[in-house]
Motif scaffolding. Structure first.
Motif, short mmCIF file in Angstrom:
data_model
loop_
_atom_site.label_atom_id
_atom_site.label_comp_id
_atom_site.label_asym_id
_atom_site.label_seq_id
_atom_site.Cartn_x
_atom_site.Cartn_y
_atom_site.Cartn_z
N ILE A 37 76.98 45.22 -37.53
CA ILE A 37 77.02 45.71 -36.14
C ILE A 37 78.25 45.17 -35.43
O ILE A 37 78.99 45.92 -34.78
N ILE A 38 78.48 43.89 -35.56
CA ILE A 38 79.63 43.25 -34.89
C ILE A 38 80.93 43.87 -35.37
O ILE A 38 81.81 44.21 -34.56
N ALA A 39 81.06 44.05 -36.68
CA ALA A 39 82.28 44.65 -37.23
C ALA A 39 82.50 46.06 -36.69
O ALA A 39 83.63 46.43 -36.33
N ALA A 40 81.43 46.84 -36.59
CA ALA A 40 81.55 48.21 -36.09
C ALA A 40 81.89 48.24 -34.60
O ALA A 40 82.61 49.13 -34.14
N PRO A 98 86.82 35.86 -31.72
CA PRO A 98 87.02 36.04 -33.16
C PRO A 98 85.79 35.59 -33.95
O PRO A 98 85.01 34.76 -33.46
N ASP A 99 85.65 36.09 -35.15
CA ASP A 99 84.56 35.66 -36.02
C ASP A 99 84.70 34.17 -36.32
O ASP A 99 85.81 33.65 -36.30
N ASP A 136 85.17 46.70 -28.04
CA ASP A 136 85.04 45.57 -27.12
C ASP A 136 86.14 44.53 -27.33
O ASP A 136 86.02 43.66 -28.20
N PRO A 137 87.20 44.58 -26.52
CA PRO A 137 88.28 43.61 -26.67
C PRO A 137 87.91 42.22 -26.18
O PRO A 137 88.70 41.29 -26.34
N THR A 138 86.71 42.05 -25.61
CA THR A 138 86.32 40.74 -25.09
C THR A 138 85.58 39.88 -26.11
O THR A 138 85.25 38.73 -25.81
#
Length: 153
Positions: free
Chosen positions: A24-27, A37-38, A32-34
């Motif tokens: 979900i996060i990757a997609a 980073p992982d 969402d530029p906010t």
């Protein structure tokens, strides 16, 4: 849908659920530029699995988890007609299983659980540019209600 079962997730499913979360996060990164980073996490999955005020559901096909979603009971604003509502989140279907109605099965099961809790409304958040997700939710009966806006300063 034949061959797909929706059931309540358990702690034994946690490893797969954490993988779904990262999917979900990757997609959503492109919307969402906010986002930091992982590594990041959206959900406290262990807490959701244990909460009596939430249900985490999984879709299973041939003994393999292929999708997920949750409903969490939320307090409504004092000025709303209802006192609480079901908040949907963690909606995910593995790429190889999309377009087969699995999201619809998960949404229907989330709705059934919410109704069994006496809830009369479901809400969710979706990125404005995520048109495939918006279409899927509209197909399930959702309609836009409030648009959150932002500006970087």
């Amino acid at each position: 849908m034949r061959g797909v079962d929706v059931r309540v997730a358990t702690l034994a499913d946690l490893e797969t659920l954490l993988r779904f979360e990262q999917g979900i996060i990757a997609a959503e990164r492109r919307f969402d530029p906010t986002l930091r980073p992982d590594p990041i996490h959206y959900y406290a999955l262990s807490e959701l699995l244990a909460s009596p005020r939430a249900v985490v559901l999984v879709a299973e096909c041939q003994q393999r988890l292929v999708g997920s979603g949750y409903v969490r009971i939320q307090a409504a604003k004092d000025y709303h007609l209802h006192q609480q509502y079901g908040y949907l989140g963690f909606m995910y279907v593995e790429p190889g299983h999309r377009g087969q109605g699995i999201n619809g099965l998960l949404l229907a099961s989330c709705k059934q659980w919410a109704m069994a809790q006496g809830l009369t409304e479901l809400r969710l958040e979706v990125y404005a540019d995520n048109q495939p997700a918006i279409r899927a939710y509209e197909k399930a009966g959702f309609a836009g209600h409030m648009l959150e806006m932002r500006v970087a300063i």
